[in-house]
Design an enzyme around this catalytic site. Structure first.
Site, short mmCIF file in Angstrom:
data_model
loop_
_atom_site.label_atom_id
_atom_site.label_comp_id
_atom_site.label_asym_id
_atom_site.label_seq_id
_atom_site.Cartn_x
_atom_site.Cartn_y
_atom_site.Cartn_z
N GLU A 227 -20.96 -33.17 -37.97
CA GLU A 227 -22.17 -33.68 -38.58
C GLU A 227 -23.13 -32.51 -38.73
O GLU A 227 -23.04 -31.54 -38.00
CB GLU A 227 -22.81 -34.74 -37.68
CG GLU A 227 -23.63 -34.16 -36.51
CD GLU A 227 -22.81 -33.39 -35.46
OE1 GLU A 227 -21.58 -33.60 -35.40
OE2 GLU A 227 -23.41 -32.57 -34.72
N SER B 75 -33.72 -18.83 -30.66
CA SER B 75 -32.43 -19.47 -30.95
C SER B 75 -31.90 -19.18 -32.34
O SER B 75 -30.70 -19.26 -32.58
CB SER B 75 -32.57 -20.99 -30.75
OG SER B 75 -33.64 -21.50 -31.52
N LYS C 182 -25.73 -21.50 -32.58
CA LYS C 182 -24.75 -22.59 -32.73
C LYS C 182 -23.30 -22.12 -32.81
O LYS C 182 -22.39 -22.84 -32.44
CB LYS C 182 -25.10 -23.43 -33.95
CG LYS C 182 -26.35 -24.28 -33.71
CD LYS C 182 -26.37 -25.49 -34.61
CE LYS C 182 -27.43 -26.47 -34.17
NZ LYS C 182 -28.81 -25.97 -34.41
C1 LIG Z 1 -29.92 -26.58 -34.09
C2 LIG Z 1 -30.92 -25.60 -33.65
C3 LIG Z 1 -31.75 -25.82 -32.53
C4 LIG Z 1 -31.74 -27.12 -31.74
O1 LIG Z 1 -30.55 -27.40 -31.10
P1 LIG Z 1 -30.37 -27.29 -29.52
O2 LIG Z 1 -29.09 -27.97 -29.25
O3 LIG Z 1 -31.55 -27.96 -28.87
O4 LIG Z 1 -30.35 -25.85 -29.19
C5 LIG Z 1 -32.64 -24.86 -32.15
N1 LIG Z 1 -32.75 -23.70 -32.84
C6 LIG Z 1 -31.98 -23.43 -33.91
C7 LIG Z 1 -32.17 -22.15 -34.63
C8 LIG Z 1 -31.05 -24.37 -34.36
O5 LIG Z 1 -30.29 -24.11 -35.44
#
Ligand SMILES: *Cc1c(COP(=O)(O)O)cnc(C)c1O
Length: 419
Positions: free
Chosen positions: A112, A407, A90
């Site tokens: 948010e 992610s 993020k």
């Molecule tokens: C917020 C988040 C997501 C989901 O958000 P996307 O916009 O779909 O990438 C996925 N993995 C993690 C670790 C997150 O913090």
């Protein structure tokens, strides 16, 4: 391909657009102009690249998961966004937008947050750049994600509790937009995924494109080939698009994994491309009619509650009841727990370029444990959805080179395991 999208009005085929009150049209145009200009400015690009390197810790590694690969019979490579500063992808987007805020001469940021990850990333970059930061968060989420509330406050942000509605992310977004409308001259709305009105879906995708650009060159030099399959979890869809965008011109299969939750019944999941049998939703018959209300294009008998509609400024697939009311959602992964999906994903699904599927809470949890024990990497529960899909599909992936976007890291989720 992706670079040509969206069109000048922010449409991805029949999806996307700008469904906002009149007062936000001008600020959105101003933001779009600042973004397009910054993209072309070598000084901006150099500043962003330098901070991604020295502050965020990019490039993130590409790790071969050797024990897991042996067990599964395919070659699994992990793109390590969990190693970014603050523990998830993020911050790529938060940093990019915060630099735009400085460029536009604004001094205040509203955001948010649901799980708190986007709030932490935003509070972090605001501290870095000396911007005032207000984060709206539902009180339900504040209770569930108390450590992230403390983090944001430590970073100097004000966390404003939202009591309305279901007291979760959707309601926090409504409040952040209300604040933005009121204070738009000084304030930027730092949106956390490829959602919302144009230019957010395209701009957020572009700030995350660094993930796929790095991964593409890393996998070619480390594995000696392009991947056969890319896999990423899809909440709003930003980490997935960040990975996929660099590969759209390649003969590479792409899989987006949504939150299948407890069951395919409406209210039990957050999978916008799911029907009651666990398959993909039917293609809507022709382009949806113009208008601001949600239009049920997919027959309600579909069962999962997904249909094309408008939420938070964009037209896309949306979990809703027959009257167009947004449905409650559920996922064990807070970052996937949102009723709409980014509009570019809706088009990619219609085109068949990306395949969407869903993984249950239980399968994600099993993958969370297995990756931790086999590779010494505790994934975020969101990312565990992508890993779980690879585990479930291992037989059909035999011998293939599979690149999974990890992610985020799972430290934030330890509290959920105790529940
Ligand atoms: C917020 C988040 C997501 C989901 O958000 P996307 O916009 O779909 O990438 C996925 N993995 C993690 C670790 C997150 O913090």
């Amino acid at each position: 391909m992706s670079a040509a999208r969206p069109d000048a009005q922010g449409h991805f085929g029949p999806y996307g657009g700008r469904f906002v009150p009149e007062t936000l049209m001008e600020p959105l145009r101003e933001l779009e102009a600042a973004w397009l200009e910054a993209r072309r400015d070598p000084a901006f690009r150099e500043d962003l690249a330098g901070r991604l390197r020295d502050y965020v810790g990019r490039p993130t590694p590409l790790t071969f998961a050797s024990r897991l690969s042996d067990e599964l019979g395919c070659r699994v490579w992990l793109k390590r966004e969990d190693l970014c500063h603050t523990g998830a992808h993020k911050i790529n987007n938060a940093l990019g937008q915060a630099l735009l805020v400085k460029r536009m001469g604004k001094t205040r940021v509203v955001a948010e947050t649901g799980a708190g990850q986007h709030g932490v990333a935003t509070a972090t970059v605001c501290a870095l750049l000396g911007l005032e930061c207000v984060v709206y968060m539902g009180t339900e989420d504040m209770a569930r994600q108390a450590p992230n509330v403390r983090r944001m406050r430590l970073l100097g942000a004000e966390v404003r509790p939202v009591e309305g509605g279901s007291r979760t992310l959707k309601d926090a977004i409504n409040e952040a937009m209300r604040d933005w409308v009121t204070n738009v001259r000084t304030t930027h709305y730092l949106l956390g995924s490829v959602l919302g009105a144009h230019p957010y879906p395209a701009m957020v995708r572009d700030f995350h494109a660094v993930i796929g650009e790095e991964a593409r060159s890393q996998v070619r030099s480390q594995a000696g080939a392009l991947p056969d399959v890319l896999v990423a979890c899809v909440g709003g869809g930003s980490n997935a698009l960040g990975l996929f965008a660099a590969f759209f011109g390649d003969p590479v299969e792409m899989v987006g994994v949504e939150a299948g939750g407890r069951s395919p019944r409406p209210g039990d999941h957050a999978a916008r491309f799911l029907n009651e049998r666990g398959g993909a939703v039917a293609r809507p018959p022709g382009p949806p009619p113009a208008g601001r209300r949600s239009e049920s294009v997919v027959p309600p008998s579909l069962g999962s509650g997904s249909a094309v509609g408008v939420l938070h400024g964009t037209r896309t697939y949306l979990l809703q009841d027959e009257a167009g009311n947004v449905l409650p959602t559920h996922s064990i992964a807070a970052g996937l727990d949102y009723p709409a999906v980014g509009p570019e994903h809706a088009l990619l699904r219609d085109e068949g370029r990306v395949r969407y599927t869903a993984v249950s809470d239980d399968d994600a949890l099993a993958a969370f444990h297995r990756l931790s024990e086999r590779e010494g990497i505790i994934p975020a529960l969101e990312s565990a959805h992508a890993v779980a899909w690879v585990m479930k599909e291992a037989a059909s992936l035999a011998g293939k080179l599979v690149l999974v976007n990890l992610s985020g890291r799972g430290d934030k989720d330890l509290g959920i395991l105790d529940d």
